[in-house]
Design an enzyme around this catalytic site. Structure first.
Site, mmCIF file in Angstrom:
data_model
loop_
_atom_site.group_PDB
_atom_site.id
_atom_site.type_symbol
_atom_site.label_atom_id
_atom_site.label_comp_id
_atom_site.label_asym_id
_atom_site.label_seq_id
_atom_site.Cartn_x
_atom_site.Cartn_y
_atom_site.Cartn_z
ATOM 1 N N THR A 192 0.851 -1.190 0.000
ATOM 2 C CA THR A 192 0.000 0.000 0.000
ATOM 3 C C THR A 192 0.889 1.242 0.000
ATOM 4 O O THR A 192 1.851 1.318 0.761
ATOM 5 C CB THR A 192 -0.931 0.035 1.223
ATOM 6 O OG1 THR A 192 -1.814 -1.099 1.170
ATOM 7 C CG2 THR A 192 -1.775 1.305 1.234
ATOM 8 N N PHE A 238 1.194 5.262 0.638
ATOM 9 C CA PHE A 238 0.597 6.346 1.401
ATOM 10 C C PHE A 238 1.236 7.671 0.999
ATOM 11 O O PHE A 238 2.424 7.720 0.678
ATOM 12 C CB PHE A 238 0.806 6.144 2.900
ATOM 13 C CG PHE A 238 0.147 4.905 3.467
ATOM 14 C CD1 PHE A 238 -1.051 4.994 4.148
ATOM 15 C CD2 PHE A 238 0.738 3.657 3.318
ATOM 16 C CE1 PHE A 238 -1.652 3.861 4.673
ATOM 17 C CE2 PHE A 238 0.146 2.521 3.837
ATOM 18 C CZ PHE A 238 -1.059 2.623 4.513
#
Length: 426
Positions: A306, A308
């Site tokens: 992921t 960010f």
């Protein structure tokens, strides 16, 4: 002298975790609970002379920053206005003060105060409260303690105070209102794709991307200690986490239910002692909420990353002595080959594109803020978000954007920031 601390001797629906400074409670200190409208509750530590609380309206105004309309002298002050405690000086020998004995109020050690309750997320309602700044860097994230976003904030700023928020927009506004210094929010996942809500919020708020964090997401199956696989009837987690563990969950033969966050799933199971339910969440969530890891590493793809974004009120100064990435958003008039021409400005200068995302806006206007933070409604057919590998300090990047402006109807640089090339396991 008084300090705000997290409310640790009650479990309110929301709290002022974003204003918390863990105070050392000295001899004679008392924890006084103040209930406020909307279920909000604040705890104040006061060192009192002669074990008495000077319950005057003037002091209450100093404590809360606002006049109280109703209060009771039962050891627990109940206010019907939303307020946060401000630092106050002890009142001495003031005539006409009504005092009450607070000898029975509990005294907590700092260790007990920290361990009794995990802070609740900052909500949109809390943003109306005045900020309190400490000396540490404060970083907002969406979710509750144990969320992967909290791990991303810790990777970006290891010594920061991570501030949970219940919504993405609350994190954006917390930065704008100076309640926190940074926000760390997910923008895309290697399996689940883009977080479209945060793309829209980047345009609706005037924050700048100042960095990125890549996190290897490692999912665990968490249960109440002692629970066996055969007892499970359902699994709860964020919808993307459930999708990322499709193969493992299929073998268990359980129903699945989506909640707002992976750590919230763990929190629910722990709070309600759900023995027939498991959560897909991080190992840290298991530790925080007293759960057991029934299965470890249950994601379908081990390369589950992921990405960010780190957001701040002000941009950073671009450099060329290390890898940089620049994020932009633009719109184009309709016509044949228009998008090809837009992307060609980067190819002509040997600038690599790492991402392109389009967002349709045919049916509704999008509120876009300008440099003065004034919003206007604009109707766009498509918004194009592009990330490219170059710093705005590079002349070639500046030339490319100058070329793009010749036929773009709207162009905004969202940020030019260092590239994170070392994903870390959550």
């Amino acid at each position: 002298m008084s300090h705000i601390i997290p409310n640790t001797h009650s479990v309110p629906p929301s709290s002022l975790s974003c204003f918390s400074n863990h105070a050392k409670l000295g001899r004679g200190a008392r924890v006084v609970d103040i209930s406020v409208a909307g279920g909000l509750r604040v705890s104040t530590v006061l060192t009192l002379k002669n074990n008495s609380w000077p319950a005057s309206t003037s002091l209450l105004e100093q404590v809360t920053g606002r006049a109280s309309q109703h209060w009771q002298t039962s050891g627990v002050l109940r206010m019907n206005e939303r307020a946060a405690s401000a630092e106050v000086q002890e009142e001495k020998n003031v005539e006409g003060l009504q005092t009450v004995d607070v000898e029975e109020l509990p005294v907590f050690s700092t260790k007990e105060v920290v361990s009794l309750q995990i802070p609740e997320p900052l909500s949109m309602v809390d943003l109306a409260l005045p900020p309190r700044h400490g000396s540490d860097l404060r970083v907002a994230y969406q979710g509750v303690p144990g969320a992967y976003s909290e791990a991303a904030a810790a990777k970006a700023y290891p010594s920061c105070e991570a501030v949970p928020c219940d919504q993405f927009e609350a994190a954006f506004q917390a930065v704008e209102l100076w309640l926190v210094d940074r926000a760390v929010l997910p923008i895309e996942n290697s399996l689940g794709g883009s977080i479209h809500r945060n793309y829209d919020l980047l345009l609706q708020h005037r924050l700048h991307i100042v960095g990125e964090v890549q996190l290897l997401v490692h999912h665990c199956l968490l249960v109440i200690p002692g629970v066996k696989k055969e007892e499970l009837q359902r699994v709860i987690s964020h919808q993307q986490a459930l999708a990322q563990c499709e193969q493992t969950l299929s073998t268990l033969g359980v129903s699945r239910e989506a909640v707002d966050d992976t750590a919230i799933a763990a929190q629910l199971i722990s709070a309600h002692s759900l023995r027939d339910t498991a959560a897909v969440a991080s190992a840290r969530a298991a530790e925080l909420y007293g759960l057991e890891i029934l299965m470890d590493g249950i994601q379908d793809d081990l390369d589950n990353v992921t990405r960010f974004l780190i957001l701040a009120r002000d941009p950073i100064i671009p450099r060329i002595d290390r890898p940089f990435k620049t994020s932009i958003v633009f719109t184009l008039e309709e016509g044949p080959g228009v998008l090809f021409k837009a992307l060609a400005v980067f190819s002509l200068r040997s600038i690599s594109l790492t991402k392109i995302e389009s967002r349709p806006q045919r049916k509704r206007p999008l509120r876009v803020v300008d440099d003065r933070n004034l919003g206007t409604a604009k109707y766009f057919d498509y918004l194009f978000y592009v990330d490219f590998e170059a710093s705005m300090a590079d002349q070639q990047a500046q030339n490319a954007l100058g070329h793009l402006q010749e036929f773009a109807t709207f162009l905004r640089v969202l940020g030019s920031y260092p590239t994170d090339v070392n994903p870390m396991r959550a």
